[in-house]
Design an enzyme around this catalytic site. Structure first.
Site, PDB file in Angstrom:
ATOM      1  N   TYR A   1       0.850  -1.199   0.000  1.00 52.55           N
ATOM      2  CA  TYR A   1       0.000   0.000   0.000  1.00 52.55           C
ATOM      3  C   TYR A   1       0.883   1.246   0.000  1.00 52.55           C
ATOM      4  O   TYR A   1       0.725   2.145  -0.837  1.00 52.55           O
ATOM      5  CB  TYR A   1      -0.918  -0.005   1.218  1.00 52.55           C
ATOM      6  CG  TYR A   1      -1.571   1.315   1.521  1.00 52.55           C
ATOM      7  CD1 TYR A   1      -1.013   2.190   2.449  1.00 52.55           C
ATOM      8  CD2 TYR A   1      -2.729   1.701   0.863  1.00 52.55           C
ATOM      9  CE1 TYR A   1      -1.595   3.418   2.712  1.00 52.55           C
ATOM     10  CE2 TYR A   1      -3.325   2.927   1.128  1.00 52.55           C
ATOM     11  CZ  TYR A   1      -2.749   3.784   2.059  1.00 52.55           C
ATOM     12  OH  TYR A   1      -3.336   5.006   2.319  1.00 52.55           O
TER      13      TYR A   1
HETATM   14  N1  LIG Z   1      -9.282   7.182   6.205  1.00 51.73           N
HETATM   15  C1  LIG Z   1      -8.074   7.603   6.578  1.00 51.73           C
HETATM   16  O1  LIG Z   1      -7.813   7.818   7.793  1.00 51.73           O
HETATM   17  C2  LIG Z   1      -7.006   7.827   5.568  1.00 51.73           C
HETATM   18  C3  LIG Z   1      -7.291   7.879   4.203  1.00 51.73           C
HETATM   19  N2  LIG Z   1      -6.273   8.111   3.309  1.00 51.73           N
HETATM   20  C4  LIG Z   1      -6.582   8.220   1.872  1.00 51.73           C
HETATM   21  O2  LIG Z   1      -7.688   9.079   1.700  1.00 51.73           O
HETATM   22  C5  LIG Z   1      -8.533   8.579   0.630  1.00 51.73           C
HETATM   23  C6  LIG Z   1      -9.944   8.352   1.148  1.00 51.73           C
HETATM   24  O3  LIG Z   1      -9.877   7.533   2.315  1.00 51.73           O
HETATM   25  P1  LIG Z   1     -11.153   6.644   2.730  1.00 51.73           P
HETATM   26  O4  LIG Z   1     -12.416   7.336   2.381  1.00 51.73           O
HETATM   27  O5  LIG Z   1     -10.922   6.189   4.146  1.00 51.73           O
HETATM   28  O6  LIG Z   1     -10.971   5.416   1.741  1.00 51.73           O
HETATM   29  P2  LIG Z   1     -11.871   4.088   1.634  1.00 51.73           P
HETATM   30  O7  LIG Z   1     -10.903   2.938   1.574  1.00 51.73           O
HETATM   31  O8  LIG Z   1     -12.924   4.075   2.674  1.00 51.73           O
HETATM   32  O9  LIG Z   1     -12.590   4.295   0.219  1.00 51.73           O
HETATM   33  C7  LIG Z   1     -11.806   4.418  -0.936  1.00 51.73           C
HETATM   34  C8  LIG Z   1     -12.709   4.565  -2.142  1.00 51.73           C
HETATM   35  O10 LIG Z   1     -12.044   3.908  -3.229  1.00 51.73           O
HETATM   36  C9  LIG Z   1     -12.962   3.023  -3.875  1.00 51.73           C
HETATM   37  N3  LIG Z   1     -12.302   1.826  -4.391  1.00 51.73           N
HETATM   38  C10 LIG Z   1     -11.747   0.831  -3.684  1.00 51.73           C
HETATM   39  N4  LIG Z   1     -11.334  -0.150  -4.505  1.00 51.73           N
HETATM   40  C11 LIG Z   1     -11.647   0.243  -5.781  1.00 51.73           C
HETATM   41  C12 LIG Z   1     -11.493  -0.331  -7.078  1.00 51.73           C
HETATM   42  N5  LIG Z   1     -10.938  -1.539  -7.218  1.00 51.73           N
HETATM   43  N6  LIG Z   1     -11.951   0.350  -8.149  1.00 51.73           N
HETATM   44  C13 LIG Z   1     -12.516   1.575  -8.009  1.00 51.73           C
HETATM   45  N7  LIG Z   1     -12.692   2.189  -6.811  1.00 51.73           N
HETATM   46  C14 LIG Z   1     -12.265   1.514  -5.714  1.00 51.73           C
HETATM   47  C15 LIG Z   1     -13.951   2.633  -2.779  1.00 51.73           C
HETATM   48  O11 LIG Z   1     -15.144   2.192  -3.373  1.00 51.73           O
HETATM   49  P3  LIG Z   1     -15.855   0.853  -2.796  1.00 51.73           P
HETATM   50  O12 LIG Z   1     -15.843   0.983  -1.290  1.00 51.73           O
HETATM   51  O13 LIG Z   1     -17.219   0.872  -3.400  1.00 51.73           O
HETATM   52  O14 LIG Z   1     -15.010  -0.301  -3.267  1.00 51.73           O
HETATM   53  C16 LIG Z   1     -14.091   3.935  -2.022  1.00 51.73           C
HETATM   54  O15 LIG Z   1     -15.056   4.756  -2.643  1.00 51.73           O
HETATM   55  C17 LIG Z   1      -7.850   7.314   0.122  1.00 51.73           C
HETATM   56  O16 LIG Z   1      -7.038   7.601  -0.995  1.00 51.73           O
HETATM   57  C18 LIG Z   1      -6.985   6.885   1.298  1.00 51.73           C
HETATM   58  O17 LIG Z   1      -5.864   6.103   0.885  1.00 51.73           O
HETATM   59  C19 LIG Z   1      -4.958   8.215   3.690  1.00 51.73           C
HETATM   60  C20 LIG Z   1      -4.637   8.154   5.031  1.00 51.73           C
HETATM   61  C21 LIG Z   1      -5.644   8.002   6.059  1.00 51.73           C
HETATM   62  N1  LIG Z   2      -8.020   3.642   1.188  1.00 42.60           N
HETATM   63  C1  LIG Z   2      -7.761   3.841   2.499  1.00 42.60           C
HETATM   64  N2  LIG Z   2      -6.529   4.220   2.901  1.00 42.60           N
HETATM   65  C2  LIG Z   2      -6.281   4.378   4.223  1.00 42.60           C
HETATM   66  C3  LIG Z   2      -7.278   4.170   5.184  1.00 42.60           C
HETATM   67  C4  LIG Z   2      -8.587   3.785   4.728  1.00 42.60           C
HETATM   68  O1  LIG Z   2      -9.524   3.600   5.529  1.00 42.60           O
HETATM   69  N3  LIG Z   2      -8.768   3.640   3.400  1.00 42.60           N
HETATM   70  N4  LIG Z   2      -7.035   4.312   6.520  1.00 42.60           N
HETATM   71  C5  LIG Z   2      -5.801   4.549   6.948  1.00 42.60           C
HETATM   72  C6  LIG Z   2      -5.571   4.481   8.451  1.00 42.60           C
HETATM   73  O2  LIG Z   2      -6.716   4.891   9.120  1.00 42.60           O
HETATM   74  C7  LIG Z   2      -4.400   5.260   8.995  1.00 42.60           C
HETATM   75  O3  LIG Z   2      -4.333   6.494   8.491  1.00 42.60           O
HETATM   76  C8  LIG Z   2      -4.491   5.369  10.508  1.00 42.60           C
HETATM   77  O4  LIG Z   2      -3.911   4.266  11.035  1.00 42.60           O
HETATM   78  C9  LIG Z   2      -4.665   4.805   6.028  1.00 42.60           C
HETATM   79  N5  LIG Z   2      -5.059   4.724   4.645  1.00 42.60           N
END
Ligand SMILES: NC(=O)C1=CN([C@@H]2O[C@H](COP(=O)(O)OP(=O)(O)OC[C@H]3O[C@@H](n4cnc5c(N)ncnc54)[C@H](OP(=O)(O)O)[C@@H]3O)[C@@H](O)[C@H]2O)C=CC1
Ligand SMILES: Nc1nc2c(c(=O)[nH]1)N=C([C@H](O)[C@@H](O)CO)CN2
Length: 243
Positions: free
Chosen positions: A154
């Protein structure tokens, strides 16, 4: 310029969580939105009810990105911005065959898809650049800079996206600004135990989850500043300081 005259903003992964919040807030702020989604959700239907254009695509294979580009080109002649939010997040399996499959999966979602979408839609961004600043924003992770080895695939693919973002910033200037947002503990998953959450927050100077609005406000800062490109904003409550 009325909403209908404004070039739309494409948000990937808009069906839930952070991507959904970004799409909702862009609509609140008067931007037309093209909302990519992977799995159907009631939230996508609600975005459509507010005027968003839904486009479904799976980014596991290059065909998904190509299909999205074709669908966007059928809906718009220009774009204000592209927000690459779609992502998958799981620890690297110990089984090497499974890890091998994860490499392809995460490379496709985090690197190949933004690459193909940006190259397939850059002319729509340039078309809008005649009347407004235009942006590409890649949402990566503080882990892209300071990896967690349990999530090495990742982290490496998010680091690759960071590097691609800088190449795009040089290639698409001066018409299009290209930047990244590096979230930290924004929104835990239901699978995060209380102990896991407390461990993360103990490493976070501000001591709390940031929430999706913190990401949106950082996105706004990029969209509203015509002199930012090739840079990154850490949206992490200071956690990068302690990792
Ligand atoms: N949440 C956090 O604390 C953190 C988030 N981030 C980044 O911020 C962004 C948003 O986070 P968050 O909302 O938690 O992410 P999620 O993992 O909850 O959701 C990511 C999105 O990507 C979509 N997705 C996943 N797999 C596929 C695929 N194969 N094809 C097309 N779309 C896909 C999901 O759709 P579906 O669910 O329908 O598959 C969803 O809408 C991400 O880029 C994440 O890496 C970074 C650090 C921390
Ligand atoms: N696609 C995603 N990326 C990440 C997520 C997630 O929920 N979806 N969450 C994290 C962790 O929460 C991290 O930031 C805290 O341990 C990182 N990336």
């Amino acid at each position: 310029m009325s909403t209908h005259d404004k070039p739309p903003i494409l948000v990937t992964g808009a069906g839930r969580r952070v991507g959904l919040h970004i799409a909702q807030r862009l609509l609140d702020d008067g931007h037309p939105v093209i909302a990519h989604y992977h799995r159907p959700s009631e939230a996508i239907e609600a975005l459509v009810a507010r005027g968003a254009i839904p486009i479904q695509a799976a980014f596991d294979r290059a065909e998904g990105a190509h299909a999205l580009v074709a669908a966007v080109r059928g809906q718009a002649v220009s774009l204000r911005a592209i927000v690459h939010n779609a992502s998958a997040f799981t620890p690297t399996p110990t089984d090497m065959d499974a890890a091998d499959a994860m490499f392809e999966h995460f490379f496709s979602i985090h690197m190949r898809t933004p690459y193909l979408i940006n190259n397939g839609l850059i002319d729509l961004l340039r078309a809008a650049a005649a009347v407004t600043p235009t942006d590409i924003v890649h949402i990566t992770d503080i882990f892209a800079v300071s990896p967690n080895p349990a999530f090495d695939i990742y982290c490496a693919t998010k680091a690759g996206l960071e590097n691609l973002s800088r190449s795009f910033a040089m290639r698409y200037a001066p018409q299009v600004k290209v930047n990244t947002l590096q979230p930290g503990p924004i929104l835990f998953k239901d699978s995060h135990t209380e102990a896991m959450r407390q461990r993360v927050l103990a490493e976070t100077p501000l001591g709390r989850e940031g929430g999706p609005e913190a990401v949106y406000r950082a996105l706004r800062a990029l969209l509203d500043n015509d002199y930012l490109t090739g840079t990154a904003i850490q949206v992490d409550g200071g956690r990068h300081l302690t990792r």
